[in-house]
Design a protein around this motif. Structure first.
Motif, PDB file in Angstrom:
ATOM      1  N   THR A 176       0.819  -1.204   0.000  1.00 27.26           N
ATOM      2  CA  THR A 176       0.000   0.000   0.000  1.00 27.26           C
ATOM      3  C   THR A 176       0.853   1.255   0.000  1.00 27.26           C
ATOM      4  O   THR A 176       1.910   1.322   0.627  1.00 27.26           O
ATOM      5  CB  THR A 176      -0.953   0.026   1.212  1.00 27.26           C
ATOM      6  OG1 THR A 176      -1.754   1.227   1.141  1.00 27.26           O
ATOM      7  CG2 THR A 176      -0.192  -0.013   2.518  1.00 27.26           C
ATOM      8  N   LEU A 177       0.374   2.249  -0.743  1.00 29.26           N
ATOM      9  CA  LEU A 177       1.023   3.555  -0.780  1.00 29.26           C
ATOM     10  C   LEU A 177       0.333   4.558   0.140  1.00 29.26           C
ATOM     11  O   LEU A 177       0.765   5.704   0.236  1.00 29.26           O
ATOM     12  CB  LEU A 177       1.016   4.090  -2.222  1.00 29.26           C
ATOM     13  CG  LEU A 177       1.890   3.345  -3.229  1.00 29.26           C
ATOM     14  CD1 LEU A 177       1.630   3.859  -4.636  1.00 29.26           C
ATOM     15  CD2 LEU A 177       3.356   3.484  -2.860  1.00 29.26           C
ATOM     16  N   ASN A 178      -0.760   4.115   0.775  1.00 25.95           N
ATOM     17  CA  ASN A 178      -1.531   5.004   1.649  1.00 25.95           C
ATOM     18  C   ASN A 178      -1.984   6.264   0.911  1.00 25.95           C
ATOM     19  O   ASN A 178      -1.984   7.360   1.473  1.00 25.95           O
ATOM     20  CB  ASN A 178      -0.733   5.378   2.904  1.00 25.95           C
ATOM     21  CG  ASN A 178      -0.481   4.174   3.800  1.00 25.95           C
ATOM     22  OD1 ASN A 178      -1.393   3.383   4.044  1.00 25.95           O
ATOM     23  ND2 ASN A 178       0.749   4.027   4.258  1.00 25.95           N
ATOM     24  N   LEU A 179      -2.333   6.080  -0.349  1.00 24.04           N
ATOM     25  CA  LEU A 179      -2.841   7.183  -1.170  1.00 24.04           C
ATOM     26  C   LEU A 179      -4.271   6.866  -1.575  1.00 24.04           C
ATOM     27  O   LEU A 179      -4.569   5.738  -1.988  1.00 24.04           O
ATOM     28  CB  LEU A 179      -1.978   7.371  -2.413  1.00 24.04           C
ATOM     29  CG  LEU A 179      -0.502   7.743  -2.168  1.00 24.04           C
ATOM     30  CD1 LEU A 179       0.266   7.768  -3.492  1.00 24.04           C
ATOM     31  CD2 LEU A 179      -0.414   9.113  -1.469  1.00 24.04           C
ATOM     32  N   SER A 180      -5.153   7.866  -1.458  1.00 19.35           N
ATOM     33  CA  SER A 180      -6.575   7.613  -1.708  1.00 19.35           C
ATOM     34  C   SER A 180      -7.195   8.611  -2.683  1.00 19.35           C
ATOM     35  O   SER A 180      -8.402   8.821  -2.690  1.00 19.35           O
ATOM     36  CB  SER A 180      -7.350   7.653  -0.384  1.00 19.35           C
ATOM     37  OG  SER A 180      -7.162   8.897   0.260  1.00 19.35           O
ATOM     38  N   THR A 181      -6.333   9.204  -3.510  1.00 16.47           N
ATOM     39  CA  THR A 181      -6.833  10.153  -4.503  1.00 16.47           C
ATOM     40  C   THR A 181      -7.021   9.449  -5.849  1.00 16.47           C
ATOM     41  O   THR A 181      -6.472   8.377  -6.088  1.00 16.47           O
ATOM     42  CB  THR A 181      -5.854  11.310  -4.673  1.00 16.47           C
ATOM     43  OG1 THR A 181      -4.550  10.775  -4.953  1.00 16.47           O
ATOM     44  CG2 THR A 181      -5.791  12.143  -3.405  1.00 16.47           C
TER      45      THR A 181
END
Length: 204
Positions: A176-181
Motif C-alpha cells: 500500500t502507498l496510503n494514497l486515496s486520490t
C-alpha cells in the motif's frame, strides 16, 4: 371413506330420490337437495316423498385440513456485490417449489430478484412464504491512465489516473502507498495498481 379438503375449500353434497317431489332435511338443518359444506363433520339427509314416506341417507364424513404455514430466511445480507451470494432456506424440508422453480429446502442466490416459495403438505394443502428481495450491485472495473509515456527519467514522475469511482487505494508492487486520490504522482519504478470502491461499497 372421508371427504377431505383444505381450509377455505368446500364440497357439494347432493341428495337423490326416486320421487322428484321429495323434500329434504339435512343434518345441518338445510332443506335443499344440494348443500355446500365447508366445515368438518358428519352429514346425512332425510328425504320425505310426496306420500310422506321418509328415508334416511348414508352418512358422509367431511374432514377439513388446516392450511400449513411456511417461511424463508436468509443466512446473511441480501445486498451484496457481484460475485457474492446468499443462501435462502425454507422452514420446511420437503414440498417446496421456489419462485425460480427449485424444489430443494435451500437455494443459493447470486442475482437480484424477489424470492419466495409455495409449500404443499402431505394433505395437498398449500401456503405461500414471505418474499425476500435480493439486491446485487455491480463491482467496478477500474482502469488506470498514465498518459502517453510510462518511461520517465530519474527524479521525474508520471501522473497515474484511475477511472472515476467513490474511493481509491493505490499499491506499488502489492504494498500500500496510503494514497486515496483518483490521481497519483508515480516516481518509483514498479507495478502500480488501484482498488476502487463505488457507492455500493463494491470493490474492483
Amino acid at each position: 371413506s372421508a371427504t377431505e379438503f383444505c381450509a377455505g375449500g368446500a364440497v357439494t353434497l347432493t341428495a337423490s330420490s326416486s320421487d322428484n317431489n321429495a323434500t329434504y332435511v339435512w343434518s345441518n338443518g338445510e332443506t335443499t337437495s344440494e348443500i355446500s359444506v365447508s366445515a368438518a363433520g358428519n352429514y346425512s339427509v332425510i328425504a320425505t316423498s310426496s306420500n310422506r314416506c321418509a328415508a334416511a341417507s348414508n352418512e358422509v364424513s367431511v374432514v377439513v385440513n388446516d392450511l400449513p404455514t411456511v417461511s424463508i430466511a436468509a443466512d446473511g445480507s441480501t445486498s451484496f456485490c457481484t460475485g457474492g451470494s446468499v443462501v435462502l432456506t425454507s422452514s420446511e424440508s420437503n414440498g417446496n417449489v421456489w419462485s425460480n422453480d427449485a424444489t430443494s429446502a435451500s437455494i443459493t442466490v447470486t442475482a437480484s430478484g424477489d424470492f419466495s416459495l409455495e409449500y404443499t403438505d402431505e394433505n395437498g394443502c398449500s401456503a405461500t412464504s414471505n418474499v425476500i428481495s435480493v439486491s446485487v450491485s455491480d463491482s467496478p472495473i477500474p482502469t488506470v491512465s498514465a498518459g502517453s509515456d510510462t518511461e520517465i527519467c530519474e527524479g521525474d514522475a508520471v501522473v497515474l489516473t484511475a477511472s472515476s469511482s467513490d474511493s481509491y487505494a493505490w499499491y506499488l508492487n502489492g504494498e500500500t502507498l496510503n494514497l486515496s486520490t483518483q490521481s497519483i504522482d508515480a516516481s518509483e519504478e514498479g507495478n502500480y495498481t488501484v482498488v476502487v470502491t463505488n457507492a455500493d461499497q463494491c470493490n474492483g
